[in-house]
Design an enzyme around this catalytic site. Structure first.
Site, mmCIF file in Angstrom:
data_model
loop_
_atom_site.group_PDB
_atom_site.id
_atom_site.type_symbol
_atom_site.label_atom_id
_atom_site.label_comp_id
_atom_site.label_asym_id
_atom_site.label_seq_id
_atom_site.Cartn_x
_atom_site.Cartn_y
_atom_site.Cartn_z
ATOM 1 N N HIS A 157 13.642 -2.607 10.183
ATOM 2 C CA HIS A 157 14.962 -3.245 10.064
ATOM 3 C C HIS A 157 15.093 -4.482 10.949
ATOM 4 O O HIS A 157 16.164 -5.115 10.963
ATOM 5 C CB HIS A 157 16.065 -2.248 10.428
ATOM 6 C CG HIS A 157 16.178 -1.084 9.493
ATOM 7 N ND1 HIS A 157 16.274 -1.233 8.127
ATOM 8 C CD2 HIS A 157 16.187 0.258 9.719
ATOM 9 C CE1 HIS A 157 16.345 -0.041 7.551
ATOM 10 N NE2 HIS A 157 16.294 0.877 8.502
ATOM 11 N N ASP A 281 11.637 10.117 6.574
ATOM 12 C CA ASP A 281 13.033 10.477 6.364
ATOM 13 C C ASP A 281 13.394 10.623 4.893
ATOM 14 O O ASP A 281 14.560 10.896 4.562
ATOM 15 C CB ASP A 281 13.967 9.484 7.051
ATOM 16 C CG ASP A 281 13.572 8.030 6.852
ATOM 17 O OD1 ASP A 281 12.638 7.769 6.073
ATOM 18 O OD2 ASP A 281 14.188 7.159 7.483
#
Length: 337
Positions: A157, A281
């Site tokens: 990110h 995840d």
């Protein structure tokens, strides 16, 4: 499989982040490190400490202004009367052409996209060695065979001058750019449940690194503003970014079908090395509850990627504390063969 980790990556210990207006415990904790390390070792990985490549490879991806900010902002922040122990912005510019302020508060808002990337005393040291871990694993890939970089904090990110979503330095992007500088033609394949928006942003106008991301549809999932299918790159990079947003709750079968599209694009690009931004995840029990990939599904994902027959660098991204976290990494690395 060769693997890399530096103990200094545990120096970053974020205490909170904000979600839905609530102060919550930050899930990107140092406790992830021993769990992931044990999972990798169960798959036969042998760990070594990374070497220090210096600032050059970091500055090839991130602006010098941003790197200076990361190194100095915490000490500057603590000089503010009544400041909290962690740097968390409370204001953001509405455009990247706005005034660049001298204030620590203003610069935090400029360089931190959200409230999920708090900066404390150990953040820069941890992020620096996380990036060196990715670089050392990239060097090992050039020497032959796959390699695993236990990068923590994660990186996908992080933009060229912007932290966000637990990420500060874009480890996969730094490694890919270093591999490109060695004469390779890298593709980055991001399989984290969240879109790799920072990675996309870094390479969006370039044609020498292919970026591909499979992720939960951002219409209703972080990072919200990036990751749509129509984002294909710009300028000379048009057609060199592929986003495959998938519905919440996507299971093994549907994920593998989308992965086949991603792998076909990597073949069409003519990549000779693949950087896998590995988020665990996507698992059905992960706290973020985006997808329903099973532990066995991670093995099948890895087997499909290995089917490319290309050198592979696996860079750890997300995957948060839950009982299957280490087992999921074992399953993925075993699937690589």
């Amino acid at each position: 499989m060769r693997a890399f980790l530096d103990a200094r990556q545990g120096a970053h210990d974020p205490q909170m982040f904000m979600a839905n207006g609530q102060r919550l415990p930050n899930p990107e904790k140092p406790e992830r490190i021993p769990v992931l390390k044990a999972g990798a070792e169960a798959a036969g990985a042998v760990f070594a400490a990374p070497r220090d490549f210096g600032m050059g490879p970091l500055a090839a991806v991130h602006s010098a202004e941003y790197l200076a900010f990361l190194q100095g902002i915490h000490s500057r922040w603590l000089r503010i009367e009544g400041a909290a122990a962690e740097v968390i912005p409370n204001i953001h510019p509405d455009r990247r052409s706005a005034n660049y302020p001298k204030s620590a508060v203003g610069q935090a808002g400029w360089h931190q996209a959200d409230t999920a990337c708090p900066i404390a005393a150990g953040t820069w040291e941890a992020a620096y060695w996380s990036a060196q871990t990715a670089l050392s694993a990239a060097e090992a890939v050039l020497a032959g065979g796959p390699a695993y970089a236990l990068c923590r904090p994660p990186g996908h990110h992080a933009f060229a001058d912007l932290a966000g979503g637990f990420c500060f330095l874009n480890n996969a992007g730094i490694a890919a750019e270093w591999l490109r500088a060695q004469g390779m033609r890298p593709a980055i394949l991001d399989v984290d449940v969240h879109h790799g928006n920072g990675t996309q942003g870094i390479f969006y106008a370039r044609s020498d690194v292919l970026t591909v991301s499979l992720h939960a549809d951002p219409d209703r999932f972080y990072p919200f503003f990036w990751g749509a299918a129509q984002e294909r790159g710009e300028g000379t990079g048009l057609g060199y970014n592929l986003n495959l947003p998938l519905p919440r709750g996507t299971d093994d079968a549907d994920y593998l079908a989308a992965l086949a599209v991603a792998l076909a694009r990597i073949r069409a690009f003519g990549a000779d090395v693949v950087v896998v931004a590995l988020g665990l995840d996507a698992h059905e029990a992960d706290p973020f509850q985006g997808f329903r990939v099973t532990t066995g599904g991670f093995t099948r994902i890895a087997e499909a990627i290995a089917g490319l027959g290309l050198p592979l660098l696996v860079v750890q991204e997300g995957g948060y504390l839950q009982p299957a976290l280490g087992t999921n990494l074992t399953a993925f690395l075993q699937g690589l063969g």
